[in-house]
Design an enzyme around this catalytic site. Sequence first.
Site, PDB file in Angstrom:
ATOM      1  N   GLU A 137       0.861  -1.337   0.023  1.00  0.00           N
ATOM      2  CA  GLU A 137       0.039   0.013  -0.015  1.00  0.00           C
ATOM      3  C   GLU A 137       0.787   1.254  -0.009  1.00  0.00           C
ATOM      4  O   GLU A 137       0.957   2.221  -0.503  1.00  0.00           O
ATOM      5  CB  GLU A 137      -1.019  -0.042   1.271  1.00  0.00           C
ATOM      6  CG  GLU A 137      -1.907  -0.931   1.050  1.00  0.00           C
ATOM      7  CD  GLU A 137      -2.639  -1.267   2.206  1.00  0.00           C
ATOM      8  OE1 GLU A 137      -2.263  -1.561   3.436  1.00  0.00           O
ATOM      9  OE2 GLU A 137      -3.973  -1.201   2.095  1.00  0.00           O
ATOM     10  N   GLU A 150      -3.725  -9.702   3.977  1.00  0.00           N
ATOM     11  CA  GLU A 150      -4.455  -9.314   5.100  1.00  0.00           C
ATOM     12  C   GLU A 150      -5.587 -10.239   5.372  1.00  0.00           C
ATOM     13  O   GLU A 150      -5.972 -10.488   6.633  1.00  0.00           O
ATOM     14  CB  GLU A 150      -5.170  -7.753   4.773  1.00  0.00           C
ATOM     15  CG  GLU A 150      -4.425  -6.720   4.966  1.00  0.00           C
ATOM     16  CD  GLU A 150      -3.287  -6.353   4.101  1.00  0.00           C
ATOM     17  OE1 GLU A 150      -3.204  -7.292   2.730  1.00  0.00           O
ATOM     18  OE2 GLU A 150      -3.022  -5.429   3.741  1.00  0.00           O
TER      19      GLU A 150
END
Length: 692
Positions: A105, A125
């Site tokens: 990210e 995640e």
Amino acid sequence: MSDVTTLEILGSTALITVDNPPVNAASAAVRQGLVNRIDEANSNDAVDVIAIIGAGRTFTAGADIREFGKTPVEPMLTEVCSHIEASAKPVIAVLHGTTLGGGLEIALGCHARIGVPTVQLGFPEVSLGIIPGAGGTQRAPRLSGMGAAAEYIASGRRLSSDEALAKGLLDAIADGEPRAIALDQAERVRQGDLATRRVGELDASLDPDAITAARAAVAKRAPLLVAPQRCIDAVADSTLELSAGLARERELFAECMATDQHKGLVHAFFAERAVQKIPEASETPRPIESLGVVGGGTMGSGIATSALFAGLPVTLVEMNADGLDRARTAIAGNLAGAVKRGKLSQDKHDAILASALTFSTDLADLAESDLVIEAVFEDMDVKKDIFAKLDTLCKPTALLASNTSYLDINVIAACTNRPTQVLGLHFFSPAHIMRLLEVVVGDQTAPDVVATGFALGKRLRKVAVRAGVCDGFIGNRILGHFRKVADYMMLDGAHYSQIDAALEDFGFAMGPFAVSDLAGLDIGWATRKRLAATKPAAERDVGVSDRICENGWFGRKTQRGFYDYRSGKKAANPDVDAILEAERQAAGITPAAFENSDIVDRYMTAMIAEATRVIEDGIALRPVDVDTVFLFGYGFPRQRGGPLHYADTLGAAALVARMERWAEEDAHYWQVPALLRKMAADGSTFADLNRA
Ligand code: 3HC
């Protein structure tokens, strides 16, 4: 100023390095450092391009998982990524190692991404029960398209550099050291050869069909998990303006963070690593460069296959030519299966068969092996005989291990003149696939021999757990206890298919009766016969499995067991209902209805009770060791963290109250472990014991 990020001005390039070993996790200090360094670089007139790299083995492997559950510290990672994206000067990222989760990210907040050929990118995640929470669900679809992004985010799988380039996550691939690449690529930006842009300013195009397909795939693959569906929800909203999309992502991220699934999965992540912390961890393992395996049945062949995958040459000894033929066929099948699944290259496969694998019917051919693992059937006299022979035939430095599932390693060690070099290495079937390895430590096993067992486990890509000696060690001892309650519930009125379904809804891949059919009902039958003489008089009898076996029905391998497989599908075996009925009548039982929740409660409480006794007896070092055994060897639902993590979600007091209630029906079975009673009294948890 934080030293986990540094800024160097090299000509007109500002080079920011994240240096937070071991994996450059984006801790609070890293987050603040990145914001500060970006600001410093922007306010330095000498700088026209900014580059971010990671020191050591990786760019960054994501958010700092140790911060989860604690009070959040500003700036949040999503703000850091937006801050980087808003930089007036172009920011590029050079990615190496495993650029995962929040690390990816951060990279997506940059204006261009260059990967080394070996880099692996991904959003793991979901494996922690959450969604990417720093813009991943909003920026990735703008580069890859909704369908592709939904697939790789909801699955958590890793992408190679080539795939990442094809899916738009990378702008270029370059070989070399990140630092040199950064300077080189900054120059390309200056020359106009590498385009930079803000991903958040791109439009994501709506693709409802891809979203529907992604939802259906997840519903099939992981019907009980919350996070994968929330990943898709977030990706589906990536057509919103970035700020609104990020707000939506935060909302879904917070929802996932609050789930027990997230807590269970984080526990499982750390559990796998915690079990490596053993008293013998500082010992130097002995070198193991060759392996002998005695016994070429399912276990021996699986162990041999596992060692061959890891590049260890194997000599396998069987009693006769027929046994060797069976082992040869089994290992060849395992290796061919690995090639088919893409786990082994054809070249490596051919090389293994050409030179790494030797067969023999003579134990003397193990004379030069560094380690010999015995994997013959569970008969103490046979094992004693083999170990006595191995002790005279093998070189003095060789370690001798038994793959026994239950038997006493101390008795086996006593048949040799090298008890300090004897240990249990308990693999789980199929041994070339299942990741659990119980390293069973006898009274005299030397510390460096224990460390060698763990080093071997690592080499074989297993999760090694230290276990003490008792009947069944950690896993099978606990199984031996809680499996009985499934039989009791069946006799008392729950249909076995209802019990299986209730536990599958809880998250087990298979219910206990389906598992028994798969493992072979004859195995439990043999164990019951072995232990019959020591069975306490107060213990209930459930003869159903024995009656099924007496028909020659051993489960899948004979096409019939609790279930009937003859039609090619699993269906309840109608003849078992008659057996069940007769057994109930003989025991004078009027069947009662069971709620699914009651089935789960009894099954899990029985598991927790015996697991607590295993801790009390020192057979497992910590509760987390028990959890790991069940996660990697018994199909325990990972999102529940393991039996003792799950126990903490219920609380010791509630567990004791249940057991006392059920003890009114069966006082022998529902004995409350002293440790659980103490925990109920002082309010402590298994997590406290892990920390201690
Ligand atoms: N945070 C904190 N510690 C971490 C970590 C992380 N993200 N990743 C790894 N570690 C720790 C491990 O616990 C271990 O600590 P220990 O030595 O004290 O036991 C140490 O780093 C080394 O890790 P491994 O033993 O796992 O090393 P490997 O080389 O085998 O694997 C890895 C490296 C592939 C990076 C693996 O550790 C891994 O998969 N880590 C988790 C990555 C991940 O899940 N990232 C996403 C985090 S969530 C997120 O980013 C949220 C965001 O969207 C907001």
